[in-house]
Design an enzyme around this catalytic site. Structure first.
Site, PDB file in Angstrom:
ATOM      1  N   ALA A   1      -0.245   9.245   1.523  1.00 50.01           N
ATOM      2  CA  ALA A   1       0.150  10.571   1.492  1.00 50.01           C
ATOM      3  C   ALA A   1       1.565  10.647   2.387  1.00 50.01           C
ATOM      4  O   ALA A   1       2.180  11.417   1.835  1.00 50.01           O
ATOM      5  CB  ALA A   1      -0.812  11.540   2.063  1.00 50.01           C
ATOM      6  N   PHE A   2       1.634   9.740   3.422  1.00 46.78           N
ATOM      7  CA  PHE A   2       2.558  10.001   4.051  1.00 46.78           C
ATOM      8  C   PHE A   2       3.822   8.921   4.150  1.00 46.78           C
ATOM      9  O   PHE A   2       4.502   8.667   4.836  1.00 46.78           O
ATOM     10  CB  PHE A   2       2.301   9.882   5.754  1.00 46.78           C
ATOM     11  CG  PHE A   2       1.215  11.035   5.811  1.00 46.78           C
ATOM     12  CD1 PHE A   2       1.645  12.344   5.700  1.00 46.78           C
ATOM     13  CD2 PHE A   2      -0.149  10.880   6.247  1.00 46.78           C
ATOM     14  CE1 PHE A   2       0.441  13.414   5.689  1.00 46.78           C
ATOM     15  CE2 PHE A   2      -1.290  11.719   6.453  1.00 46.78           C
ATOM     16  CZ  PHE A   2      -0.616  12.942   6.287  1.00 46.78           C
ATOM     17  N   GLY A   3       3.572   7.834   3.378  1.00 41.39           N
ATOM     18  CA  GLY A   3       4.796   7.023   3.365  1.00 41.39           C
ATOM     19  C   GLY A   3       3.989   5.680   2.440  1.00 41.39           C
ATOM     20  O   GLY A   3       3.256   5.413   1.926  1.00 41.39           O
TER      21      GLY A   3
ATOM     22  N   VAL B   1       3.849   1.277   2.633  1.00 39.62           N
ATOM     23  CA  VAL B   1       3.270   0.212   3.668  1.00 39.62           C
ATOM     24  C   VAL B   1       3.989  -1.176   2.877  1.00 39.62           C
ATOM     25  O   VAL B   1       3.675  -1.431   1.613  1.00 39.62           O
ATOM     26  CB  VAL B   1       2.132  -0.049   3.829  1.00 39.62           C
ATOM     27  CG1 VAL B   1       1.889  -1.237   5.043  1.00 39.62           C
ATOM     28  CG2 VAL B   1       1.568   1.174   4.585  1.00 39.62           C
TER      29      VAL B   1
ATOM     30  N   GLY C   1       0.749  -1.251   0.099  1.00 40.96           N
ATOM     31  CA  GLY C   1       0.043  -0.142  -0.028  1.00 40.96           C
ATOM     32  C   GLY C   1       0.798   1.462  -0.084  1.00 40.96           C
ATOM     33  O   GLY C   1       1.899   1.275   0.448  1.00 40.96           O
TER      34      GLY C   1
ATOM     35  N   ASP D   1      -9.724  11.023   8.984  1.00 37.95           N
ATOM     36  CA  ASP D   1      -9.422  10.379   7.551  1.00 37.95           C
ATOM     37  C   ASP D   1     -10.480   9.085   7.350  1.00 37.95           C
ATOM     38  O   ASP D   1      -9.664   8.090   7.027  1.00 37.95           O
ATOM     39  CB  ASP D   1      -7.889  10.423   7.339  1.00 37.95           C
ATOM     40  CG  ASP D   1      -7.644  10.109   6.035  1.00 37.95           C
ATOM     41  OD1 ASP D   1      -8.531  10.635   4.926  1.00 37.95           O
ATOM     42  OD2 ASP D   1      -6.527   9.939   5.487  1.00 37.95           O
TER      43      ASP D   1
END
Length: 696
Positions: free
Chosen positions: A376-378, A380, A373, A493
């Site tokens: 927006a922040f990294g 997975v 996955g 979110d």
């Protein structure tokens, strides 16, 4: 007389004026030149931009910055030629260091290619799109009419016709897009199109006939290069060559950016033809008459002394400036480290701290094949931890945050929120890591992926009872976050991609990177609006105040998705106009045809009363007026049949805004635009994120 080494430094980044002055003085003394560009004022005369390349905010974009898939090619070169040596003799050594970003503007697009660093005899170098990297021409690659081009490609597309080893490789090209040597980056933990700032070092040692390429996400050069090629470049490097970068795409939204660039030549070969550069480099020397040499000795010594002062003065000033800056930065880093060291242990009494070595090994060096996955922040990754003699390997999901300061804030926020939460419908935090400049969160692994993949996959894998269980489980966990925790937790979110499914298809809410803690007896304060368009409550867009009711609105949209099998903003049946899911369901409710909103892929395989109950819950939660939305505790009671659904008017209520609203209605409408990016209106996009995530 042979020319001295020509030293070229191009830095599309901010450099202190003292350092620039000192470097310029030193360069003038040794006969080279040093060109510096700061982010405020770029000199167009020193760069040649070709094709789709452009300058923006102190960086060079090489391909089109667009959310619409297209084919694009662009290049940037230094306008001045560099002397490498005579074509028949040995070539000068050179070293290049540059930082770049290859980012997917739209995660669903394909066909991006990559970036090439090149040395060309022609400063009008611009080739074809796609696999030709904007450097070579498709009609001439076999004939090698560009035989004098030397390029190092950082390729993100697998072209079988060129013999590429993978869609994530580095290769050396000599006059052709077919690499003479290439290496897959899988073993080095570098993903070129990850969107991370990547630094590359290219070193050619002319005497040893050896070219080496190194890559890193940090500013520190790795000890081991990713590519090492024994090669003699003297047949390709001539007296006058131009240095630059090129990139290309083919039916893609991939964007290529050069952030900074330094280049220099050294170990210059002795060659008679090099004298043609003496005028341009300032190295020409006039013949000396012996008599004049004796008479001018004193004057010469004075001149040398003055020159030494002129050089050493600015250099000493610059060294002092760097020293004090270094001391200040170290103190700041130590202070920050002490804060973090004192803060994090309080948060992680339950979860363990993993070492970077453990997590890197478990993800095969953060290999692209382990990606499950992106957000927006990294990114997975799936991690497989070795088991013991009596137990099998354990799987985890490792969230690797980007290196930006903002991402660190999100990392600390997520860790601080979720470390103290316990609920059967929450993704369990297993551990964390803050080593080697990496920010890593370790979660339990969810084998069935995210709700959006299960809901919109072909075929859909969720039955009606499983969908109802998802709606009930998420309502339960939101009721816990809003009303049962010591501090209210506002998720901010809620969406199908942040709801994961465990082995029993039970829902687990994850991704607390945007979550906020709030005391129960305090009113919300305005913050940066963050989240995903289609799920954001109107009053949140207007005021920036996140409350339980903004989460309730997002939950209502998710419930309608679960019932209808449609995205929050989707195309109509004709595939043309954008349709807002809430508006569409409300219209059917007004026509007394609410049951028609049920997902046709269920083929009638659902309980009619449960479907109507869940659809009414979704509409009541997505009411434009926040005061009319039910609390999540009431939603749980409704879904458990302990209470009746909230009355839902046949006509969707009008939006109500205060007179002090700072943004217009058309600016926050969910489906106001016709231009769509990834199923979302163009107005929903921002440079910060993927898939419609916004922050303003």
């Amino acid at each position: 007389m042979a020319a001295r080494p020509l030293r070229l430094r191009l830095a599309v980044a901010f450099l202190p004026l003292l350092l620039a002055a000192a470097s310029a003085s030193a360069a003038a003394a040794r006969g080279g030149f040093n060109v510096s560009f700061d982010s405020a004022a770029l000199a167009f005369s020193d760069l040649t931009l070709l094709g789709d390349s452009f300058l923006r905010n102190g960086s060079v974009g090489l391909t089109r910055d667009t959310a619409v898939p297209s084919s694009s090619a662009g290049s940037v070169l230094c306008s001045r030629a560099v002397a490498f040596g005579s074509g028949g003799g040995s070539a000068a050594s050179f070293a290049a260091r540059f930082s770049f970003v290859i980012a997917e503007q739209n995660a669903g697009s394909t066909g991006g290619d990559g970036i090439a660093f090149f040395i060309s005899p022609d400063r009008a170098t611009l080739g074809a799109t796609g696999g030709y990297l904007g450097l070579f021409n498709s009609s001439s690659s076999a004939a090698k009419t560009n035989a004098s081009i030397v390029a190092v490609e950082f390729d993100t597309m697998l072209n079988d016709e060129f013999g590429d080893p993978s869609d994530n490789h580095v290769g050396l090209d000599l006059g052709s897009p077919v690499s003479v040597n290439a290496v897959d980056l899988a073993a080095f933990g570098v993903v070129l199109n990850s969107g991370n700032l990547t630094t590359a070092w290219i070193d050619y040692h002319g005497a040893d006939h050896l070219l080496q390429v190194s890559l890193s996400y940090s500013a520190a050069k790795p000890a081991k290069p990713v590519l090492s090629v024994p090669v003699d470049l003297s047949p390709y490097l001539r007296d006058a060559m131009y240095v630059g970068f090129s990139a290309s795409t083919e039916g893609s939204t991939q964007q290529h950016t050069i952030k900074e660039w330094t280049f220099q030549t050294f170990g210059f070969p002795s060659a008679t033809n090099s004298s043609s550069f003496s005028n341009t480099t300032g190295n020409a020397s006039a013949p000396t008459v012996p008599g004049e040499a004796a008479a001018g000795g004193a004057a010469s010594r004075k001149k040398r002394f003055g020159l030494a002062l002129g050089i050493l003065g600015p250099v000493a000033l610059a060294v002092s400036f760097v020293f004090f800056a270094w001391v200040s930065i170290r103190k700041l880093i130590e202070l920050t480290s002490r804060k973090d060291a004192g803060f994090l242990p309080e948060l992680v009494k339950g979860p363990r701290k993993f070492s970077y070595k453990e997590l890197s090994a478990a993800t095969r060096g953060f290999h692209a094949s382990r990606v499950i996955g992106k957000g927006a922040f990294g990114t997975v990754y799936k991690a497989a931890m070795p088991g013991t003699a009596t137990a099998s390997a354990v799987s985890y999901a490792v969230k690797r945050s980007t290196q930006a300061h903002q991402s660190r804030n999100e990392f600390v926020a997520e860790l601080s929120v979720i470390a103290c939460l316990r609920h059967k419908n929450l993704v369990q935090l297993e551990g964390w890591c803050d080593d080697k400049g990496e920010l890593l969160l370790v979660y339990e692994y969810m084998p069935n992926g995210s709700l959006d993949k299960a809901l919109y996959g072909e075929p859909c894998t969720l039955s009606w009872p499983e969908r109802y269980t998802v709606a009930s489980g998420i309502a339960s966990v939101l009721s816990y976050l809003h009303q049962e925790c010591e501090q209210r937790v506002i998720h901010r979110d809620i969406k199908t991609s942040n709801i994961l499914l465990d082995g029993n298809l039970s829902p687990r809410l994850g991704d607390f990177g945007l979550a906020r803690l709030m005391d129960h007896n305090k009113s919300p304060v305005s913050t940066l609006t963050a989240g995903t368009m289609g799920y954001l409550a109107p009053e949140y867009l207007q005021s920036g105040k996140a409350t339980e009711q903004t989460d309730v609105f997002s939950y209502g949209v998710v419930v309608l998705e679960v019932c209808c099998g449609r995205r929050p903003i989707d195309k109509d049946d004709g595939g043309g106009k954008n349709v807002n899911l809430v508006d569409w369901v409300w219209r059917l409710h007004g026509e007394d045809r609410l049951i028609d909103a049920a997902d046709p892929r269920l083929a009638g395989g659902f309980d009619r009363d449960e479907m109507l109950r869940l659809l009414l819950v979704g509409l009541s939660c997505a009411n434009p007026n926040c005061d009319e939305r039910p609390a999540m505790r009431r939603v749980v009671q409704i879904l458990n049949r302990e209470a009746e659904p909230v009355p839902v008017p046949r006509k969707k209520p009008l939006l109500v805004f205060s007179s002090s609203a700072s943004i217009k209605l058309q600016e926050i409408a969910f489906a106001c635009g016709d231009d769509v990016r990834g199923g979302l209106p163009a107005a929903a996009t921002s440079p910060r994120s993927e898939g419609g995530d916004i922050e303003r």
